[in-house]
Each structure stands twice: as C-alpha cells, then as structure tokens.
Design an enzyme around this catalytic site. Structure first.
Site, PDB file in Angstrom:
ATOM      1  N   HIS A 238     -19.412 -23.978  84.795  1.00 11.05           N
ATOM      2  CA  HIS A 238     -18.322 -23.656  85.425  1.00 11.05           C
ATOM      3  C   HIS A 238     -17.577 -24.751  86.109  1.00 11.05           C
ATOM      4  O   HIS A 238     -16.462 -24.713  86.220  1.00 11.05           O
ATOM      5  CB  HIS A 238     -18.919 -22.951  86.746  1.00 11.05           C
ATOM      6  N   TYR A 242     -13.202 -26.457  86.112  1.00  7.45           N
ATOM      7  CA  TYR A 242     -12.350 -27.262  87.126  1.00  7.45           C
ATOM      8  C   TYR A 242     -12.029 -28.645  86.616  1.00  7.45           C
ATOM      9  O   TYR A 242     -11.263 -29.235  86.998  1.00  7.45           O
ATOM     10  CB  TYR A 242     -13.214 -27.440  88.343  1.00  7.45           C
ATOM     11  N   HIS A 389      -9.694 -12.912  81.697  1.00 10.68           N
ATOM     12  CA  HIS A 389      -9.324 -13.764  82.729  1.00 10.68           C
ATOM     13  C   HIS A 389      -9.409 -15.258  82.135  1.00 10.68           C
ATOM     14  O   HIS A 389      -8.440 -15.897  82.800  1.00 10.68           O
ATOM     15  CB  HIS A 389     -10.952 -13.664  83.542  1.00 10.68           C
ATOM     16  N   PHE A 390      -9.900 -15.654  81.248  1.00 13.22           N
ATOM     17  CA  PHE A 390      -9.851 -16.991  81.053  1.00 13.22           C
ATOM     18  C   PHE A 390      -8.769 -17.397  79.947  1.00 13.22           C
ATOM     19  O   PHE A 390      -8.407 -18.317  79.763  1.00 13.22           O
ATOM     20  CB  PHE A 390     -11.153 -17.660  80.545  1.00 13.22           C
ATOM     21  N   HIS A 391      -8.096 -16.225  79.312  1.00 15.69           N
ATOM     22  CA  HIS A 391      -6.961 -16.374  79.089  1.00 15.69           C
ATOM     23  C   HIS A 391      -5.738 -16.611  79.939  1.00 15.69           C
ATOM     24  O   HIS A 391      -4.795 -17.458  79.735  1.00 15.69           O
ATOM     25  CB  HIS A 391      -6.556 -15.590  77.938  1.00 15.69           C
ATOM     26  N   ARG A 454     -16.713  -8.024  74.782  1.00 13.65           N
ATOM     27  CA  ARG A 454     -16.131  -9.396  73.990  1.00 13.65           C
ATOM     28  C   ARG A 454     -17.020  -9.787  73.136  1.00 13.65           C
ATOM     29  O   ARG A 454     -18.162  -9.256  72.733  1.00 13.65           O
ATOM     30  CB  ARG A 454     -16.266 -10.255  75.240  1.00 13.65           C
ATOM     31  N   ARG A 455     -16.711 -10.707  72.216  1.00 16.32           N
ATOM     32  CA  ARG A 455     -17.271 -11.393  71.180  1.00 16.32           C
ATOM     33  C   ARG A 455     -17.782 -10.693  70.006  1.00 16.32           C
ATOM     34  O   ARG A 455     -18.827 -10.723  69.635  1.00 16.32           O
ATOM     35  CB  ARG A 455     -18.656 -12.415  71.871  1.00 16.32           C
TER      36      ARG A 455
HETATM   37 FE1  HAS Z   1     -13.566 -18.301  85.833  1.00  9.99          FE
HETATM   38  C1  HAS Z   1     -15.666 -16.742  83.719  1.00  9.99           C
HETATM   39  C2  HAS Z   1     -15.200 -16.709  88.431  1.00  9.99           C
HETATM   40  C3  HAS Z   1     -11.243 -19.646  88.052  1.00  9.99           C
HETATM   41  C4  HAS Z   1     -12.130 -20.126  83.240  1.00  9.99           C
HETATM   42  N1  HAS Z   1     -13.831 -18.405  83.777  1.00  9.99           N
HETATM   43  C5  HAS Z   1     -14.820 -17.631  83.085  1.00  9.99           C
HETATM   44  C6  HAS Z   1     -15.119 -18.239  81.728  1.00  9.99           C
HETATM   45  C7  HAS Z   1     -13.957 -19.043  81.629  1.00  9.99           C
HETATM   46  C8  HAS Z   1     -13.239 -19.370  82.813  1.00  9.99           C
HETATM   47  C9  HAS Z   1     -13.527 -19.816  80.383  1.00  9.99           C
HETATM   48  O1  HAS Z   1     -18.072 -15.409  88.925  1.00  9.99           O
HETATM   49  C10 HAS Z   1     -15.790 -17.473  80.468  1.00  9.99           C
HETATM   50  C11 HAS Z   1     -17.010 -18.279  80.418  1.00  9.99           C
HETATM   51  C12 HAS Z   1     -17.563 -17.561  79.019  1.00  9.99           C
HETATM   52  O2  HAS Z   1     -17.361 -18.041  77.907  1.00  9.99           O
HETATM   53  O3  HAS Z   1     -18.336 -16.864  79.381  1.00  9.99           O
HETATM   54  N2  HAS Z   1     -13.252 -18.154  87.909  1.00  9.99           N
HETATM   55  C13 HAS Z   1     -13.997 -17.488  88.842  1.00  9.99           C
HETATM   56  C14 HAS Z   1     -13.564 -17.614  89.998  1.00  9.99           C
HETATM   57  C15 HAS Z   1     -12.520 -18.546  90.012  1.00  9.99           C
HETATM   58  C16 HAS Z   1     -12.265 -18.929  88.722  1.00  9.99           C
HETATM   59  C17 HAS Z   1     -14.127 -17.139  91.387  1.00  9.99           C
HETATM   60  N3  HAS Z   1     -12.141 -19.621  85.654  1.00  9.99           N
HETATM   61  C18 HAS Z   1     -11.392 -20.001  86.762  1.00  9.99           C
HETATM   62  C19 HAS Z   1     -10.419 -21.250  86.260  1.00  9.99           C
HETATM   63  C20 HAS Z   1     -10.807 -21.223  84.975  1.00  9.99           C
HETATM   64  C21 HAS Z   1     -12.027 -20.272  84.544  1.00  9.99           C
HETATM   65  C22 HAS Z   1      -9.831 -21.957  87.025  1.00  9.99           C
HETATM   66  C23 HAS Z   1     -10.255 -22.114  83.837  1.00  9.99           C
HETATM   67  C24 HAS Z   1      -9.314 -23.249  83.904  1.00  9.99           C
HETATM   68  N4  HAS Z   1     -15.058 -16.913  85.801  1.00  9.99           N
HETATM   69  C25 HAS Z   1     -15.481 -16.496  87.135  1.00  9.99           C
HETATM   70  C26 HAS Z   1     -16.811 -15.671  86.748  1.00  9.99           C
HETATM   71  C27 HAS Z   1     -17.065 -15.707  85.342  1.00  9.99           C
HETATM   72  C28 HAS Z   1     -15.873 -16.561  84.915  1.00  9.99           C
HETATM   73  C29 HAS Z   1     -17.580 -15.041  87.801  1.00  9.99           C
HETATM   74  C30 HAS Z   1     -18.029 -15.079  84.737  1.00  9.99           C
HETATM   75  C31 HAS Z   1     -18.078 -13.907  84.249  1.00  9.99           C
HETATM   76  C32 HAS Z   1     -18.877 -13.163  83.543  1.00  9.99           C
HETATM   77  O4  HAS Z   1     -19.568 -12.088  83.865  1.00  9.99           O
HETATM   78  O5  HAS Z   1     -19.175 -13.663  82.541  1.00  9.99           O
HETATM   79  C33 HAS Z   1     -11.571 -19.078  91.101  1.00  9.99           C
HETATM   80  O6  HAS Z   1     -11.740 -20.505  91.166  1.00  9.99           O
HETATM   81  C34 HAS Z   1      -9.971 -18.612  91.287  1.00  9.99           C
HETATM   82  C35 HAS Z   1      -9.473 -18.824  92.407  1.00  9.99           C
HETATM   83  C36 HAS Z   1      -8.186 -19.156  92.246  1.00  9.99           C
HETATM   84  C37 HAS Z   1      -7.060 -18.329  93.195  1.00  9.99           C
HETATM   85  C38 HAS Z   1      -5.684 -18.349  92.894  1.00  9.99           C
HETATM   86  C39 HAS Z   1      -4.844 -19.248  93.690  1.00  9.99           C
HETATM   87  C40 HAS Z   1      -3.492 -19.490  93.180  1.00  9.99           C
HETATM   88  C41 HAS Z   1      -2.702 -20.678  93.051  1.00  9.99           C
HETATM   89  C42 HAS Z   1      -1.312 -20.168  92.709  1.00  9.99           C
HETATM   90  C43 HAS Z   1      -0.300 -20.503  93.627  1.00  9.99           C
HETATM   91  C44 HAS Z   1       1.019 -20.206  93.194  1.00  9.99           C
HETATM   92  C45 HAS Z   1       2.192 -21.017  93.620  1.00  9.99           C
HETATM   93  C46 HAS Z   1       3.577 -20.105  92.865  1.00  9.99           C
HETATM   94  C47 HAS Z   1       2.235 -21.935  94.696  1.00  9.99           C
HETATM   95  C48 HAS Z   1      -7.722 -17.739  94.264  1.00  9.99           C
HETATM   96  C49 HAS Z   1      -3.202 -21.852  93.432  1.00  9.99           C
HETATM   97  C50 HAS Z   1       4.630 -20.769  93.586  1.00  9.99           C
HETATM   98  C51 HAS Z   1       5.655 -19.958  93.117  1.00  9.99           C
HETATM   99  C52 HAS Z   1       7.097 -20.174  93.482  1.00  9.99           C
HETATM  100  C53 HAS Z   1       7.661 -18.983  94.064  1.00  9.99           C
HETATM  101  C54 HAS Z   1       7.998 -21.106  93.193  1.00  9.99           C
END
Ligand code: HAS
Length: 566
Positions: A238, A242, A389-391, A454-455
C-alpha cells in the site's frame, strides 16, 4: 524558433530559477532513467492491449502466449518498472534543480549504480516472464512459484532504487550543511519524504523476496509461510501506491503553480501533508487482506481506521491545489465565484493533462474509501471493481501527471522544443485517455459490483446466467482499452519527437518551480526533524503489525510447496 511557437520556453516569467540549465553529467543520469521508463511503457502497453482484447473474447492468443503471462508483463513493466525509473529520474531532476543547481559527485555515482542494478534486474525479470517461467502477476503471491531469477530481478530493482534514494539524500545532506538553519526547498523536502516512505516500505518486500521466496524457489527450503509472505508484501504494497502518488503531488504542489502563473499557496501545509503520508501509508496493508484468514479482525479493523487517516492528506492536497488555482486565476483577472477557472491555462498540456488526472482522482479516491470500508470490501474484493479503482488512480491520475511532467522535463534535458503541434497532440492525447478510461475503468467498477472477478482469462463460465450479464460490459471495456492504446501510441510519438526530432531551442527551456506566496508562514522547524517522524512512523507500524506478524510466525501452518498453476 520564436517564443510564440513554443509552449515550454521561458516566456520571460519572473522566477529566479528561469535561466537554469542542468550540468551534462546530471542530465545524462536523469535522461537514462526517463528513457528506460519509456521502453517499459512501450512493452507494457502492448501487453495491456492484447490482454484486454483476449479477456473480452475479441482475439485468441497463440499457443506460446497466455493471458496470465501478459497480465504479469503488464503489471510488472508498468506498475513496478516504469514508475520506479520515472520517479527516480524526476526526483533527481528536481533535487538538482533546487539544491544549488547540481548533484554531488557521490550522488551521481550512487545514481548510476542504482540505474544499472535496476536495469539488469528488469531485464532478468522480463526475460523470465517472456519465457513463461514467472507467470505470477505483479503481486507474485506464493504459493505460485516463479523462476528464482524473477525474484532476484525484482530484488535488484528495489535495491537499485535504494541507491537512487541514497544519491538524493547525499545531495540533500550537502545542502543542509551549507545552509544551516534554513528550511530546504519544497521540492527537495518532498523528494526526501517520498524516499523515506519508500525505504521503510520496500525493506519489507525485500525481506519477503530474499528470505522467503528466493530460497524456496531455488529449492533450498521446501515450504513457504504463505500468509506471512502476503503480509510482508502488503506491508510494502500500500505504501507503494503512495510512492507513485507523491511525485504526482510534488508536481501539483511545486511545479504547477509556476505553469499556471501563480504562487505556492502555503510552505507548511505541503510539508505536513507529506509527513502524514510517512506516518500513515505503511500501517494499513491489511486493508488488502480483509478477506484473508489468519489475521485477527481487531488488527484488520485497526488498519481500516489508519487507512481513513491516510485519506486526510489527500483531502488537504485537494484544498491546497484548488486554493493555488483560484489565487492564480484571480491574479489573472478572474472575477466572481468561478470566473478564475476560465483564466487557467487550459490550452497548455502541462496543465491540462495533469488537471485531467486531478479530476479523475475525485471518483478514484472515493472508490478507494469504498474498498477500505471493512464491510463493503466483502462486496468488491477480488472483483473488477478493484481493477477499475487502480486504473483510475495509478493509470490515470498518476500517469497523466507523469505525462504532463514529461512535456517539459524532456525539453529541458534535450534542449528540444515542445512545439504548438506537439502541445495540441498532447491535449488530444489527454482527452482520449479520459474517454478510454471512462469506458474501461468506470465500466470495470460496474461489472465488478455485478460480481465479475478480476485476474481471470476469457470465460463464459459454462453459460452461467450471472456470467452472461457481464459479457456486454466486457465489450465496452475492450473498446476503452483500444482507445487507451491509441492514446499511448500518441504519447510515445510525442516522447520520440521530444527526444530526437523536435527543433532545438535557442533559449533556455523553463524548468517550472513555483515560488511561495509572500504571505505564507515560515514552516515550523519540527517538520524537518526527520529522525522524529521516522521514529513515530516505526512506532505506528510496530503497533499495527508486531503482534499479527508474531502470531503468523508462531502459529504458522506447515507452509506450502511451490505450485506452477499455468
Ligand atoms: Fe487503492 C487497491 C484503498 C488510493 C492503487 N489501490 C488498490 C490497488 C492498487 C491501488 C494498485 O482499502 C490494487 C492492488 C492489488 O493488485 O490488489 N486506495 C485506497 C484508499 C486510497 C487509495 C483509501 N490506490 C490509491 C492510489 C493508488 C492506488 C492513490 C495508486 C496511485 N486500494 C484501497 C483498498 C484496496 C486498494 C482498500 C484493496 C481492495 C481489495 O479488496 O483488494 C486513498 O488514498 C484515496 C484518497 C483520495 C482522495 C481523493 C482526493 C482528491 C484529490 C483531487 C483534487 C482535485 C482537484 C481538481 C484539486 C480522497 C486530491 C481541481 C480541478 C479544477 C476545477 C481546476
């Protein structure tokens, strides 16, 4: 070439760093990392196209190639190899840029050692995937057993990245010695924080690979403790996400303000954000193992709570970036509640491509919170929801940001111009990416909720009525995949031009580094006391992991013999 013909030239913006040029030795090191990463994208994208079209029944693979082999190549080359090379190259560039304008000689030596170790490791692992001896996917879960050379290759990739990190630390330490009692420049601070996180987490996958998987795959020991190996993997796994995300955040916090003609909103908030990632990104790996036996539900629940804590720095980032954009838009004359949005440089691909990634991160992050919710995870675990999610996260938010970085970083390194035509193509590329991802990843979320696993290779599951409902979704997913492949071809074309063909610039090309808003407070000294934060991070990880790992070792089942399931 006049300034009007270019997007990435200096444009006379008032920034003390505008006339910066890399020393040749530094630009060679950075270019080697970035160039190698592009090669991984090329191979990984081909594997992606073949696998998504096979999975939807559009094509049949020849006998010598199988779906799981492609899935392994796609995951390893894109998620592990491309990211690691690109990130190390980008961090080197920003550290050289902001810390006295160059790397130390020690940093260069460490950087090259790291590069060669990573490159040799990648070649070894890739060959064993191509020969179908390591079809174990990028998570290489035991008891599926790969060739020992696959594990040695991945270990070299990780150890090589440590050398890269040491080089960055060397440059940072020199700067701190020469600038006593000063806060380090934001870019360098964030690079150091990212690499502290990386060293902490990757140490544990290295332990898994070196002490469990390599001896077992050579046959030195017969059996492997499967639960322990998966736990060590996710201790790292995990935080790995990050390690991908934080460099994208560096771009959003430090480089983009200069691209939009604004200022960095705060000098302390970004530092605090990165400290929170150091603390909370590691003790959360159990949220990938919520459905696994052998780990007590108390420990899983504790890590679910810590997962919710690691969401906070991303919410802080959303706030800070929006504030930066609003200030920039208003300083350009934007009026009213949303008038500032129109004033942002939407036609500049360095901005537009990254903003696409930011917008996509809003639903992507929400999906992460769903994954992390203990009960909801029962519904989505091991389904296509997670693949969706991860895409959206790594393959859109992070990747689009890395594309945006490359549009000015390669010109700075090669002296070639990111012309108007290339800029237009890059914008088309980002739009295609968003459309392709909408069709692919959003539909993956939906079909995942309908139970599609998946997979898995193409299957009609014997015509089962539930499986039949997935088939039409699969077609849309494959269409999205094809659009994404076209978008990757475009980006490869742009990179090739920026590396070899685009016209040389007569002027210095800008490496955009934002300046901090004059009204921002000076960052508190405690934020740069690394030993303190590393200590807290280790303490949190001990609380979250020590007892469950002890139990996995003391109450271990006999362990598993190796299996070749393909
Ligand atoms: Fe995840 C599974 C939970 C973030 C990648 N995640 C994965 C896997 C990958 C991955 C690769 O709790 C699969 C692994 C595998 O092969 O089995 N993930 C989270 C949570 C977050 C999260 C809570 N993941 C990421 C990020 C990744 C990533 C970042 C890659 C870079 N994830 C999970 C969980 C699994 C999981 C479970 C396991 C599921 C299972 O059962 O297998 C958090 O960090 C997300 C927080 C993000 C936010 C969004 C904030 C928004 C922002 C944008 C602001 C936009 C602006 C636009 C300013 C709350 C910062 C401005 C626009 C204008 C108008 C100009």
């Amino acid at each position: 070439m006049s300034t009007n013909d270019t997007i990435a030239e200096t444009g006379g913006r008032n920034n003390a760093f505008t006339d910066f040029r890399f020393e040749k030795k530094d630009s060679n090191l950075i270019l080697a990392h970035i160039g190698f990463s592009f090669f991984a994208v090329f191979l990984g994208a081909i594997a992606g196209l073949l696998q998504v079209t096979q999975r939807s029944g559009w094509i049949q693979l020849p006998n010598w190639l199988n779906y799981y082999q492609l899935l392994t190549a796609h995951g390893v080359l894109l998620a592990l190899v491309f990211t690691t090379f690109f990130i190390i190259g980008y961090l080197y560039s920003g550290v050289a840029r902001t810390l006295d304008g160059k790397l130390t000689p020690a940093a260069r030596i460490l950087g090259w050692i790291g590069f060669y170790l990573m490159a040799v490791g990648t070649v070894m692992a890739t060959i064993t995937i191509l020969t179908n001896d390591s079809t174990v996917l990028y998570t290489f879960y035991a008891p599926m057993k790969a060739s020992p050379w696959f594990y040695i290759g991945t270990a070299l990739l990780i150890v090589g990245s440590w050398f890269g990190a040491f080089g960055i630390f060397a440059t940072y330490i020199r700067w701190r010695k020469n600038h006593k009692n000063q806060s380090s420049p934001l870019f360098a601070y964030m690079a150091v924080a990212t690499l502290i996180l990386w060293l902490h987490a990757s140490l544990f996958v290295a332990i898994e690979v070196v002490f469990q998987l390599i001896p077992w795959s050579f046959g030195i020991v017969d059996r492997v403790n499967v639960s322990l190996s998966r736990t060590l993997f996710w201790y790292f796994g995990h935080a790995l996400v990050y390690f991908w995300l934080l460099p994208a955040y560096i771009y959003w916090y430090v480089n983009i303000p200069q691209v939009v003609g604004g200022k960095i909103f705060s000098n302390s908030l970004p530092r605090l954000t990165f400290i929170l990632f150091i603390l909370f990104s590691v003790p959360v790996g159990f949220h990938h193992q919520l459905n696994e036996p052998g780990i007590g539900s108390f420990w899983k629940f504790l890590q679910v709570i810590l997962t919710m804590m690691v969401v906070i720095p991303s919410l802080m980032t959303a706030f800070a970036i929006l504030a930066t954009f609003e200030l920039a838009g208003r300083s350009r004359g934007g009026k009213g509640l949303f008038g500032w949005v129109k004033k942002l440089p939407w036609k500049d691909a360095r901005f537009f491509t990254a903003v696409m990634g930011m917008i996509i991160f809003i639903p992507a992050g929400a999906g992460g919170i769903i994954n992390a919710s203990y009960q909801l995870n029962q519904m989505v675990h091991n389904t296509w929801f997670v693949t969706g999610h991860f895409h959206l996260t790594i393959a859109s938010t992070v990747l689009l940001t890395f594309f945006a970085i490359s549009y000015w970083l390669i010109p700075v390194l090669t002296g070639r111009v990111f012309t108007k035509q290339l800029n237009r193509l890059a914008i088309v590329q980002a739009v295609l990416w968003a459309i392709g991802m909408f069709l692919m990843a959003v539909i993956m979320h939906i079909v995942g909720l309908l139970g599609a696993p998946r997979r898995t290779s193409y299957s009609t599951y014997g015509g089962h009525e539930l499986a039949v409902t997935w088939l039409s979704y699969n077609q849309v997913i494959a269409l999205g995949g094809v659009i994404l492949f076209v978008a990757i071809v475009l980006v490869l074309y742009i990179w090739f031009n920026l590396l070899f063909l685009a016209p040389k610039s007569e002027k210095t090309i800008e490496y955009p580094i934002g300046v901090v808003n004059e009204q921002a407070e000076h960052p508190p000294r405690i934020l740069e006391r690394w030993s303190f934060w590393i200590g807290v991070s280790i303490a949190l990880s001990v609380i979250a992991y020590a007892i469950p790992i002890y139990q996995l070792i003391m109450h271990a089942p006999p362990g598993s013999l190796p299996y070749r399931t393909w």
